[in-house]
Structure formats: C-alpha cells, structure tokens
Scaffold this motif. Structure first.
Motif, short mmCIF file in Angstrom:
data_model
loop_
_atom_site.label_atom_id
_atom_site.label_comp_id
_atom_site.label_asym_id
_atom_site.label_seq_id
_atom_site.Cartn_x
_atom_site.Cartn_y
_atom_site.Cartn_z
N SER A 1 0.82 -1.22 0.00
CA SER A 1 0.00 0.00 0.00
C SER A 1 0.85 1.27 0.00
O SER A 1 0.39 2.31 -0.45
CB SER A 1 -0.93 0.00 1.21
N LEU A 2 2.09 1.18 0.49
CA LEU A 2 2.97 2.35 0.52
C LEU A 2 3.71 2.56 -0.79
O LEU A 2 4.25 3.65 -1.01
CB LEU A 2 3.99 2.21 1.66
N LEU A 3 3.76 1.54 -1.65
CA LEU A 3 4.51 1.64 -2.91
C LEU A 3 3.53 1.54 -4.07
O LEU A 3 3.17 0.43 -4.49
CB LEU A 3 5.56 0.51 -3.00
N PRO A 4 3.07 2.66 -4.63
CA PRO A 4 2.12 2.58 -5.74
C PRO A 4 2.75 2.08 -7.04
O PRO A 4 2.02 1.69 -7.95
CB PRO A 4 1.65 4.04 -5.90
N HIS A 5 4.08 2.06 -7.14
CA HIS A 5 4.74 1.61 -8.36
C HIS A 5 5.13 0.13 -8.29
O HIS A 5 5.94 -0.33 -9.09
CB HIS A 5 5.99 2.45 -8.63
N CYS A 6 4.55 -0.61 -7.33
CA CYS A 6 4.91 -2.02 -7.19
C CYS A 6 3.84 -2.91 -7.83
O CYS A 6 2.72 -2.47 -8.10
CB CYS A 6 5.08 -2.39 -5.72
N LYS A 7 4.22 -4.16 -8.05
CA LYS A 7 3.31 -5.17 -8.58
C LYS A 7 3.37 -6.38 -7.65
O LYS A 7 4.46 -6.86 -7.32
CB LYS A 7 3.71 -5.58 -10.00
#
Length: 312
Positions: A74-80
């Motif tokens: 939730s803290l990393l919007p650029h993750c998958k």
C-alpha cells in the motif's frame, strides 16, 4: 418547389496540385499529435525514472508477516504484487524470471521460515546487487492504530541518518533503498505531491523504518506560508520494522559475497542456547534431589520416643 442545382463540369480535367506553401500535417499517435520538430528538441538525455518493484512472499507465511507485506504494498504505488513462491534453493532463478515477466527492475521477497523467522530480500534484477535482511520488531498498521493518515498513492520523501555515509556497505544499502522505495514522479498511479516521509535510521547496526504523515494546519487564519516549516508537524502512520543486514551479494539473489555481517547470530542458534539453559536448570534440580537423598542415607535419624509410639 426548390430548384435543383446544376452540375458544373470541371473545365480542366487535370488534378489539382498541392499547395507547397501550406505546412505538412503532423502524424497522429495514441498520445496525441506528433511534431517532428518537437521530438528532435526533446531528444536531450533526460533521466526518466521507470522503476517498478515486484513484491511477493514465500509459502506458509505467517499472517502477521503477510499483513506487513500488504502494508508495504500500500505504501509503494509503483509495485506489482504476485503469487507466493516456494522457498527453496533455486528460488533465485524463479524470482528473476517473474521479475522479467512482470516487466520490473527490482524485487522485494518476504521469506518466512519455520513460521517464526522473517527474511527480506532486496534485489536489483537481473544483474544485482541483492541484500538479505532479517526482520525484527514487526508492528503492522492494524496493530498500532496510530492517528496518522496520508493519501494513498502519494509520493514519499526519503530521509536517511548521517550514518549511511560512513561505511561503503551503508552507502550501497542507501542507494538500493532509494531506488526501490523512491516512487517515480510521472507514474500513472502516483499523486504529484508528497505528504508523508519515510525515515531510515541506523541504530546498533540495524536499519529502523518509520513512516510519518506531514500534517499542515488548514484553518484560514493559520495558513502556512512557503518555507514555514515550524508550523508543520509529523504524525506517525506505520508500519514499523527493523532490518538487520546479513549479507550483500554481487548478483541477483546470489553471487559473490560483497559484505557479511560479523555480528549476526541466526535465530536457530539463539533458540538452541535457550534450550541448553533450560536443560541446565533441570539438571541442577536433579542433582540437588540426589544430593538430598544421599545426605538422608548418610545421616539417619536417631530413635525417638514419639516415633516409636506412632510405629506401635
């Protein structure tokens, strides 16, 4: 009734010539009209952050550690996020293949062993380097219930303590953390402004993570001017965890060892020492009991009138 228009025959059958004075029409693309002149001007070497992080975990992970992984997602919007991976010796090749299939450049792998110990891998794929941590002092957002609250998908400000610039291993860890946790500016899921801070500090050779919201007063009479940092406050959001570096590898999930922590003690050794201490206490009790019995046999009680009465 309306009159019909007369068909005017073309006097000259020759095709009309294009007016060369008119500018040529630009090509249409998915992103809009493409101007060749503008494209040539924008060919200057400008860095564009295209970082994407794959976040996954091992099978048989504890629910507490799974919630921590979801908090990080939730803290990393650029993750998958991907499915669970079997934690075996050949997991490096599997994870590198998953990173390539997901079109990512980094990986965060939460590996749980014996449903007690949590290890975190930070790796740059496919050439490395990679770091293996053991995670301690885990507190998820659901456990803490702190008052801080920031927007979902906003860009964080990364702050590091001054200890990161002392030794080369800490400089390397700072660069890896910056590339993985630093959110790209022009990402499609990211808000264009920062409203929270990621704090990484080194205490006793451990990296402590904290997440704070930047709180600003919104009253009309108490507006914050530009540069008025004295009125801004930090409110903790969560989660909390502590990273103890074990090894730094030259490749992705393996390779030559660049650094090894000399003060690291595995949890299995700690549990073995605790068992030995408990076994030592039990052995002391048995020795004391046998010592009392030997003392009673070597020192029998003298006959007494009262004891003889009770025997009769």
């Amino acid at each position: 009734m309306a009159k019909k228009r007369k068909h005017i025959e073309l006097q000259n059958s020759e095709p009309m010539k294009k007016d060369e004075s008119n500018p040529q029409r630009t090509k249409r693309t998915l992103l809009g009209w493409k101007d060749k002149a503008k494209v040539k001007e924008s060919d200057s070497p400008v860095f564009r952050n295209k970082e994407k992080v794959l976040v996954t975990c091992s099978r048989r992970i504890n629910y507490r550690y799974r919630h921590l992984m979801l908090n990080v997602v939730s803290l990393l919007p650029h993750c998958k996020k991907d499915n669970k991976v079997e934690s075996k010796e050949g997991k490096g090749a599997t994870l590198n293949e998953l990173v390539e299939l997901k079109n990512c450049s980094s990986c965060l792998f939460f590996e749980c062993r014996k449903q007690k110990d949590l290890y975190l891998w930070m790796a740059k794929s496919p050439n490395g380097p990679s770091v293996k941590f053991i995670v301690n002092a885990v507190h998820t957002m659901e456990e803490l219930k702190l008052t801080g609250n920031h927007l979902n998908g906003s860009r964080p400000i990364l702050t590091f303590s001054t200890n990161f610039d002392e030794d080369p291993q800490w400089k390397l860890l700072k660069e890896i953390i910056t590339q993985i946790f630093g959110t790209p500016k022009d990402h499609r899921k990211v808000k264009p402004y920062p409203d929270h801070v990621f704090v990484f500090s080194i205490i006793d050779d451990h990296i402590w993570f904290r997440n704070y919201q930047i709180s600003v007063p919104h009253n009309e009479t108490d507006k914050v001017d530009r540069g008025g940092l004295d009125k801004m406050t930090l409110v903790e959001v969560g989660p909390r965890f502590c990273l103890n570096p074990i090894k730094i590898f030259g490749g992705s999930f393996g390779g030559p060892i660049l650094y090894e922590n000399p003060f690291y003690v595995s949890p299995n050794q700690i549990r073995a020492l605790e068992k030995k201490q408990k076994a030592g206490k039990y052995a002391k009790k048995i020795k004391a009991k046998t010592r009392r019995k030997m003392h009673e046999l070597s020192n029998p009680l003298e006959p007494n009138e009262f004891t003889d009465m009770w025997k009769e």
